[in-house]
Design an enzyme around this catalytic site. Structure first.
Site, short mmCIF file in Angstrom:
data_model
loop_
_atom_site.label_atom_id
_atom_site.label_comp_id
_atom_site.label_asym_id
_atom_site.label_seq_id
_atom_site.Cartn_x
_atom_site.Cartn_y
_atom_site.Cartn_z
N VAL A 1 24.21 75.73 62.63
CA VAL A 1 22.81 75.87 63.08
C VAL A 1 22.53 74.92 64.25
O VAL A 1 21.96 75.31 65.28
CB VAL A 1 21.83 75.61 61.91
N ALA B 1 22.72 63.56 65.26
CA ALA B 1 23.44 62.77 64.26
C ALA B 1 24.44 63.66 63.53
O ALA B 1 24.12 64.80 63.17
CB ALA B 1 22.47 62.17 63.25
N GLY C 1 30.67 80.94 59.09
CA GLY C 1 29.57 79.97 59.07
C GLY C 1 28.31 80.49 58.39
O GLY C 1 27.24 79.91 58.52
N GLU D 1 26.66 78.85 52.38
CA GLU D 1 26.19 77.49 52.15
C GLU D 1 27.40 76.58 51.90
O GLU D 1 28.49 77.05 51.57
CB GLU D 1 25.28 77.46 50.92
N LYS E 1 14.53 80.76 49.17
CA LYS E 1 13.79 81.49 50.22
C LYS E 1 12.60 82.24 49.61
O LYS E 1 11.53 82.31 50.20
CB LYS E 1 14.73 82.45 50.94
N GLY F 1 23.85 82.72 60.63
CA GLY F 1 24.66 82.61 61.84
C GLY F 1 24.02 81.64 62.83
O GLY F 1 22.83 81.33 62.75
P1 NDP Z 1 27.20 72.92 58.76
O1 NDP Z 1 28.01 72.40 57.62
O2 NDP Z 1 27.81 73.87 59.69
O3 NDP Z 1 26.67 71.67 59.60
C1 NDP Z 1 26.13 70.53 59.02
C2 NDP Z 1 26.01 69.46 60.08
O4 NDP Z 1 25.33 68.34 59.51
C3 NDP Z 1 27.35 68.95 60.59
O5 NDP Z 1 27.24 68.64 61.96
C4 NDP Z 1 27.56 67.68 59.78
O6 NDP Z 1 28.32 66.73 60.46
C5 NDP Z 1 26.14 67.18 59.67
N1 NDP Z 1 25.92 66.31 58.51
C6 NDP Z 1 26.00 66.67 57.21
N2 NDP Z 1 25.73 65.61 56.42
C7 NDP Z 1 25.46 64.58 57.26
C8 NDP Z 1 25.12 63.23 57.07
N3 NDP Z 1 25.01 62.71 55.84
N4 NDP Z 1 24.92 62.45 58.15
C9 NDP Z 1 25.04 62.96 59.41
N5 NDP Z 1 25.35 64.25 59.65
C10 NDP Z 1 25.57 65.05 58.58
O7 NDP Z 1 25.87 73.51 58.11
P2 NDP Z 1 24.96 74.68 58.67
O8 NDP Z 1 24.66 74.45 60.10
O9 NDP Z 1 25.53 75.99 58.27
O10 NDP Z 1 23.65 74.50 57.78
C11 NDP Z 1 22.74 73.46 58.01
C12 NDP Z 1 21.44 73.75 57.26
O11 NDP Z 1 20.90 74.96 57.75
C13 NDP Z 1 21.60 73.94 55.75
O12 NDP Z 1 20.45 73.45 55.12
C14 NDP Z 1 21.66 75.46 55.60
O13 NDP Z 1 21.20 75.89 54.35
C15 NDP Z 1 20.70 75.89 56.68
N6 NDP Z 1 20.90 77.23 57.19
C16 NDP Z 1 22.14 77.66 57.57
C17 NDP Z 1 22.32 78.90 58.12
C18 NDP Z 1 23.63 79.40 58.56
O14 NDP Z 1 23.73 80.56 58.98
N7 NDP Z 1 24.69 78.60 58.49
C19 NDP Z 1 21.16 79.80 58.30
C20 NDP Z 1 19.88 79.25 57.88
C21 NDP Z 1 19.78 78.01 57.35
P3 NDP Z 1 29.95 66.82 60.51
O15 NDP Z 1 30.29 68.17 61.10
O16 NDP Z 1 30.34 65.70 61.39
O17 NDP Z 1 30.40 66.72 59.08
N1 HSE Z 2 23.91 80.98 53.40
C1 HSE Z 2 22.75 81.60 53.90
C2 HSE Z 2 22.93 83.10 53.89
C3 HSE Z 2 22.46 81.12 55.30
O1 HSE Z 2 24.06 83.56 53.81
O2 HSE Z 2 21.93 83.81 53.95
C4 HSE Z 2 21.16 81.64 55.85
O3 HSE Z 2 20.06 81.10 55.19
#
Ligand code: NDP
Ligand code: HSE
Length: 443
Positions: free
Chosen positions: A14, A43, A186, A189, A204, A301
């Site tokens: 994201v 971060a 990606g 969760e 949700k 995505g």
């Molecule tokens: P990712 O695992 O792809 O990314 C998480 C990011 O957060 C990474 O950059 C990670 O760093 C960083 N991170 C995690 N923990 C820490 C910490 N303690 N300190 C600093 N940085 C941290 O997750 P997503 O992008 O997929 O998801 C993020 C959020 O968005 C979640 O809440 C998810 O539910 C939500 N979401 C996701 C969607 C999707 O399609 N993926 C859609 C809608 C919502 P590093 O890489 O260095 O470990």
């Molecule tokens: N894991 C979630 C999904 C990400 O597949 O719908 C979007 O919220």
């Protein structure tokens, strides 16, 4: 005017979507807001990996530096989980920053306290990207449909789950194989049981129900059933009867309370929702004035979710200098007008049902089963008896009787009655396995 500075917590699927869109569409966004918006800090845990993205921003592994930095105006959280995300968002609000999050688990479970703090401080908590990926469903519920009393909503609100069910149905792929692909893309969760067991959809649904009905966030009130027990047989039998199985979140307002439920559901194949496949999500919202409306788009995505998160940034920036009392309320209703609702128990749910029984292939079984339903005043809409099951058809021993799957579709009925019927059916000597029960919604 001075630029608005954004600090991003998390630069994964994201976070990278947000960074890409802010850079690519900077000029277009400036035309919409009248301000320059710049991503200045992010971060992460792994600094080297993030620096390799070469985004020209400051990368830190100390997220606290971002939420306390006086030059950052808006903090966007895309790291996921409760800890440290919740503490960081509280700290950001304490330091006078508006916060935006994609983290539905955090909003569904801790949103009431976070939003109360933001309101106290005249700040915004925005969470469009937390529900249904790129679909602006919060905007639609909170603003576009604001004239309506929302009666119910139902949606496919987990992209991973829908991807798995679609690939299983269309290509005959296995559950585990499709889940692994969803993870690689990606969509899933960090803990994919949140996707397949319906917890993510329940988060949700909690958020949508609150915004639709004007109630506080009530995650513990959502009944949740996953898709991991949906079998290929059920998918095929449902198709023979003219239905598709989808993982649905349903929130329905009734005179005696609110139904909040997430479960695999048979939907007539002609309905639009039955034809939403892959990672796509869709939500039907029924308002008293407008009737049914449908919202469709990518449910997960990088850029689809980034699209929603950046839209929240634009909204916050447009109102950044406005008096807090003139902003759209965070949960759609004025904070002092939110009303807790009675959350109905499963026995009070109303639905039609698909039941799969395994019965000994002998005369009279069907009549006995039908009698049980008749005694409880449950109308049966369709019965399908299949061929004897292969593994029981050629049993050795002259007395052995093969079993046959029997599928029943009932009319709409209270769930408590269906449970009673199942209990009685399972006591019959001629029924050889527990009954499979799936709900059916005609929408
Ligand atoms: P990712 O695992 O792809 O990314 C998480 C990011 O957060 C990474 O950059 C990670 O760093 C960083 N991170 C995690 N923990 C820490 C910490 N303690 N300190 C600093 N940085 C941290 O997750 P997503 O992008 O997929 O998801 C993020 C959020 O968005 C979640 O809440 C998810 O539910 C939500 N979401 C996701 C969607 C999707 O399609 N993926 C859609 C809608 C919502 P590093 O890489 O260095 O470990
Ligand atoms: N894991 C979630 C999904 C990400 O597949 O719908 C979007 O919220």
């Amino acid at each position: 005017m001075k630029p608005v500075n954004i600090g991003l917590l998390g630069l994964g699927t994201v976070g990278q979507g947000v960074a890409t869109i802010l850079a690519r569409n900077a000029a277009e966004i400036q035309r919409r807001t009248g301000r320059t918006i710049q991503l200045t800090h992010a971060a992460v845990r792994n600094q080297g990996k993030a620096e390799a993205l070469d985004l020209g921003i400051q990368i830190t592994t100390d997220a606290q530096q971002i939420v306390t930095n006086p030059d950052i105006h808006i903090v966007c959280e895309a790291m996921g989980g409760d800890d440290p995300a919740l503490q960081l968002l509280h700290a950001a609000l304490d330091h006078g920053k508006h916060v935006i999050t994609a983290n539905k688990a955090l909003i569904a479970v801790h949103g009431n306290e976070l939003i109360a703090k933001a309101q106290e401080k005249g700040l915004v908590v925005a969470y469009e990207s937390s529900v249904a990926g790129g679909i602006p469903i919060i905007k639609a519920l909170r603003e576009g449909l604001a004239a309506n009393r929302i009666e119910w909503l139902a949606g496919i609100i987990n992209g991973t789950g829908n991807f798995i069910l679609s690939e299983m149905a269309e290509k005959g792929r296995t559950f585990q194989d499709v889940l692994a692909e969803a993870q690689a893309l990606g969509y899933a969760e960090a803990d994919p049981t949140f996707d397949v067991e319906g917890i993510d959809a329940a988060h949700k649904l909690t958020i949508m129900a609150s915004v639709a009905f004007g109630m506080p966030l009530e995650f513990n009130g959502v009944y949740t059933e996953g898709i991991s027990k949906v079998t290929r047989d059920d998918v095929e039998f449902a198709e023979e009867l003219g239905y598709r199985i989808k993982h649905l979140g349903v929130a329905r307002r009734r005179s005696d309370g609110v139904e909040l439920r997430v479960h695999p559901t048979l939907i007539p194949e002609k309905r639009l929702l039955a034809n939403v496949n892959g990672v796509m999500n869709a939500v039907v919202v029924h308002g008293d004035a407008v009737g049914p409306t449908l919202y469709y788009g990518a449910g997960a995505g990088s850029e689809p979710t980034g699209s929603s998160l950046v839209a929240d940034i634009i909204d916050v920036v447009r109102g950044i200098d406005a008096d807090a009392s003139h902003r759209v309320p965070v949960l759609a209703f004025q904070p002092d007008a939110l009303e807790p609702q009675v959350i109905l128990d499963t026995t009070d749910f109303e639905s039609a049902y698909y039941l799969r029984l395994h019965a000994l292939d002998q005369p009279g079984v069907l009549a006995t089963v039908a009698g049980i339903f008749g005694d409880l005043d449950i109308s049966i809409e369709a019965i399908l008896q299949k061929e004897p099951e292969a593994d029981t058809a050629n049993l050795s021993g002259e007395d052995s009787v093969p079993t046959v799957p029997i599928i029943l579709l009932t009319r709409r009925v209270r769930e408590g009655l269906i449970e009673k019927a199942i209990e009685r059916v399972e006591l019959l000597d001629t029924i050889t396995q527990p009954v499979t029960r799936l709900r059916v919604e005609s929408l």
